[in-house]
Write an enzyme that holds these catalytic residues in place. Structure first.
Site, PDB file in Angstrom:
ATOM      1  N   HIS A 189      -6.402  -7.690   3.017  1.00 59.16           N
ATOM      2  CA  HIS A 189      -5.850  -6.843   4.070  1.00 59.16           C
ATOM      3  C   HIS A 189      -6.857  -6.618   5.181  1.00 59.16           C
ATOM      4  O   HIS A 189      -8.047  -6.875   5.014  1.00 59.16           O
ATOM      5  CB  HIS A 189      -5.385  -5.503   3.505  1.00 59.16           C
ATOM      6  CG  HIS A 189      -4.059  -5.593   2.805  1.00 59.16           C
ATOM      7  ND1 HIS A 189      -3.529  -4.550   2.107  1.00 59.16           N
ATOM      8  CD2 HIS A 189      -3.159  -6.594   2.689  1.00 59.16           C
ATOM      9  CE1 HIS A 189      -2.362  -4.904   1.585  1.00 59.16           C
ATOM     10  NE2 HIS A 189      -2.125  -6.153   1.929  1.00 59.16           N
ATOM     11  N   ASP A 210      -3.171   1.384   2.889  1.00 59.46           N
ATOM     12  CA  ASP A 210      -3.268   1.032   1.469  1.00 59.46           C
ATOM     13  C   ASP A 210      -3.717   2.156   0.541  1.00 59.46           C
ATOM     14  O   ASP A 210      -4.030   1.879  -0.614  1.00 59.46           O
ATOM     15  CB  ASP A 210      -4.262  -0.132   1.292  1.00 59.46           C
ATOM     16  CG  ASP A 210      -3.781  -1.408   1.940  1.00 59.46           C
ATOM     17  OD1 ASP A 210      -2.591  -1.515   2.267  1.00 59.46           O
ATOM     18  OD2 ASP A 210      -4.620  -2.314   2.107  1.00 59.46           O
ATOM     19  N   SER A 236       2.042 -10.008   2.653  1.00 54.83           N
ATOM     20  CA  SER A 236       1.617  -8.762   3.302  1.00 54.83           C
ATOM     21  C   SER A 236       0.737  -8.974   4.526  1.00 54.83           C
ATOM     22  O   SER A 236       0.586  -8.075   5.331  1.00 54.83           O
ATOM     23  CB  SER A 236       0.886  -7.865   2.298  1.00 54.83           C
ATOM     24  OG  SER A 236      -0.351  -8.441   1.928  1.00 54.83           O
TER      25      SER A 236
END
Length: 181
Positions: A91, A125, A44
């Site tokens: 992230h 997210d 990701s």
């Protein structure tokens, strides 16, 4: 059998494990995070990080003009842990919000909330955060900010975790190696 030799060997094995445990906790104390090192397990965050990269985290407080806050800026890569997930997520921060503290209650600390997204993902997210949660609370959810990384060194960890049969063989091999110096 020489009991004295066996006891010395057992003490050496225990000291290796306790030394590793103490080193992990010391690193966590210095970096102010329960997990100072983590391994990327998904794609990701490609191309910034590949699967198997080892990330080193840091979460020390920084001074912010009048407040003492843990500050993550837009663009920082953070590792966060959620109640409904077992594995931490790596992230990038795409938006940051600060809510001022209540001056009437003499709480002059504002709270920082973050919105994150994986570089290789199409959407933010929010769906990962859980029911009714739209942001991450830096004081509760964030484990740390990525400061540097080592490429591909953590791939052995991924491979061991994805192959349970090999995991048993690997640990048995470690024990046998420690017994037969």
């Amino acid at each position: 059998m020489n009991i004295r030799k066996d006891l010395i060997q057992l003490i050496q094995i225990c000291s290796v494990f306790s030394g590793a445990f103490m080193a992990w906790n010391l690193l966590g104390l210095i970096c102010n995070t329960p997990s100072p090192i983590t391994v990327v397990i998904s794609g990701s965050m490609e191309p910034a990080f590949q699967r198997g990269d080892i990330l080193f985290l840091y979460n020390r407080k920084q001074k912010n003009d009048e407040l003492d806050l843990e500050i993550q800026n837009v663009g920082d890569i953070v590792v966060y842990n959620l109640d409904n997930r077992e594995i931490p997520i790596v992230h990038r921060v795409i938006n940051e919000y600060q809510i001022p503290g209540d001056k009437k209650k003499k709480k002059n600390q504002s709270k920082q909330y973050l919105l994150t997204k994986g570089d290789n993902n199409n959407i933010h997210d929010v769906s990962l955060y859980g029911r009714g949660k739209k942001y991450l609370n830096t004081s509760r959810d964030i484990l740390g900010t990525v400061k540097f990384y080592i490429p591909q060194l953590g791939y052995l960890t991924i491979w061991i975790n994805e192959n349970p049969k090999f995991q048993k063989v690997f640990y048995a091999g470690l024990i046998l190696m420690s017994l037969f110096e």
